[in-house]
Scaffold this motif. Structure first.
Motif, short mmCIF file in Angstrom:
data_model
loop_
_atom_site.label_atom_id
_atom_site.label_comp_id
_atom_site.label_asym_id
_atom_site.label_seq_id
_atom_site.Cartn_x
_atom_site.Cartn_y
_atom_site.Cartn_z
N THR A 183 49.35 34.75 44.71
CA THR A 183 49.58 34.74 43.28
C THR A 183 51.05 34.97 43.00
O THR A 183 51.79 35.45 43.87
N GLU A 189 48.42 43.99 47.19
CA GLU A 189 47.04 43.56 47.04
C GLU A 189 46.20 44.66 46.42
O GLU A 189 46.49 45.85 46.55
N ILE A 195 43.05 42.55 40.23
CA ILE A 195 43.73 41.25 40.25
C ILE A 195 43.47 40.50 38.95
O ILE A 195 44.40 40.01 38.29
N VAL A 207 46.62 32.04 40.63
CA VAL A 207 46.06 32.90 41.67
C VAL A 207 44.96 32.12 42.38
O VAL A 207 44.25 31.34 41.75
#
Length: 333
Positions: A183, A189, A195, A207
């Motif tokens: 992304t 992460e 996310i 993404v």
């Protein structure tokens, strides 16, 4: 240093005295059983030490076993394991192992893989991808999958609103961690919930990520089920991907690292448009051409693991939201 030498001398003397005492008992014609009873206090201390170590190890094992039997304990162990894997990733990139069935390299198969030559006859005359309204499972398998030929179908996917509402109402899905993600709005992460919430606040983003946790994959394929025309010998979806972009234009194609273990690949366009490119195997690059297909809303693209996949999206005022999914399953051809 003198102190250490002194302690060593004391132990040596003690050892010598014990040996002399043992010889003395032997000279008195005592058998080993009587001698063992005399030395019992010393041996008892040693045995008690071994017993304590065994008790501690068994306690740790039982506590660990009890934890994994409870939901909160199992969640805690998984969370700690994920954190550990994320921490060591800068030093050891383990991500390539996510699709492996065995962590131990099969050294006896390396020569076979190295000498493997794909059948380039499958792709040397392929110029474009057929677009069909309908096709039954037998025809799909015989005329396309068995000969590594990609094909596009029309299919009515769930609406994008249904997909988002389903994703955000399941806490287990949101707390799961993807095993592959790319992304433009996050460096570190996180879980899927983090996310999706992070990228949704940006006016333009892209993404794509892969699910590989069992419960997350199972929930995903419930939200986006496999089309009914897929042959019966296709197993349940093993891995699934989400591709999402908003008002985002990038000229280059982005590579998707699909699993080699799953030979059935289905790309579905839920919203917007995206262009997908199939690349032939490395040993067929000079023989076969790359194949491109643009999917619109409600179209499905099916191919096998003979091909490598890349994709590109181009945002516009009319279509600012592009949402696609990839379903990977195994087929016994």
């Amino acid at each position: 240093m003198k102190k250490a030498m002194g302690e060593k001398t004391i132990f040596e003397k003690l050892d010598e005295e014990l040996l002399e005492f043992h010889k003395y008992l032997k000279r008195k014609d005592l058998d080993e059983e009587d001698i063992g009873m005399i030395f019992e206090p010393l041996l008892g201390e040693k045995n008690r030490g071994i017993g304590r170590c065994f008790f501690i190890l068994m306690s740790i094992f039982l506590i660990f076993h009890a934890l994994i039997r409870t939901e909160i304990g199992w969640w805690y162990i998984l969370a700690m394991s994920r954190m550990f894997l994320i921490k060591i990733k800068p030093f050891y990139d383990w991500s390539y192992l996510k699709n492996e069935e065995c962590m131990i390299p099969k050294w006896w198969e390396k020569g076979v893989e190295k000498n493997y030559t794909p059948n380039c006859n499958f792709c040397e005359n392929l110029k474009n991808v057929e677009v069909l309204d309908q096709l039954d499972g037998g025809e799909l398998e015989e005329f396309y999958m068995e000969v590594q030929k990609p094909v596009v179908f029309q299919y009515e996917f769930p609406t994008v609103d249904h997909v988002w509402s389903s994703f955000f109402q399941d806490d287990n899905f949101l707390s799961s961690f993807p095993c592959s993600i790319e992304t433009n709005v996050m460096e570190n992460e996180g879980n899927i919930g983090k996310i999706l919430r992070k990228i949704s606040i940006f006016p333009n983003f892209f993404v794509h990520f892969q699910n590989c946790e069992y419960d997350s994959m199972k929930y995903f394929r419930g939200v986006v089920p496999t089309p009914k025309f897929v042959p019966d010998n296709i197993s349940p979806v093993q891995y699934n991907w989400l591709m999402w972009s908003r008002n985002y234009t990038f000229p280059r194609f982005k590579k998707i690292e699909l699993s080699n273990s799953e030979n059935f690949k289905l790309v579905g366009q839920i919203e917007g448009r995206a262009t997908y490119r199939l690349l032939p195997p490395g040993k067929c690059e000079k023989i076969c051409e790359e194949v491109e297909v643009t999917l619109g809303k409600g179209q499905v693209f099916i191919f096998t693991n003979f091909w490598r996949l890349e994709y590109s999206v181009s945002g516009s005022e009319e279509e600012i939201e592009d949402v696609g999914v990839i379903l990977e399953a195994h087929s016994i051809l």
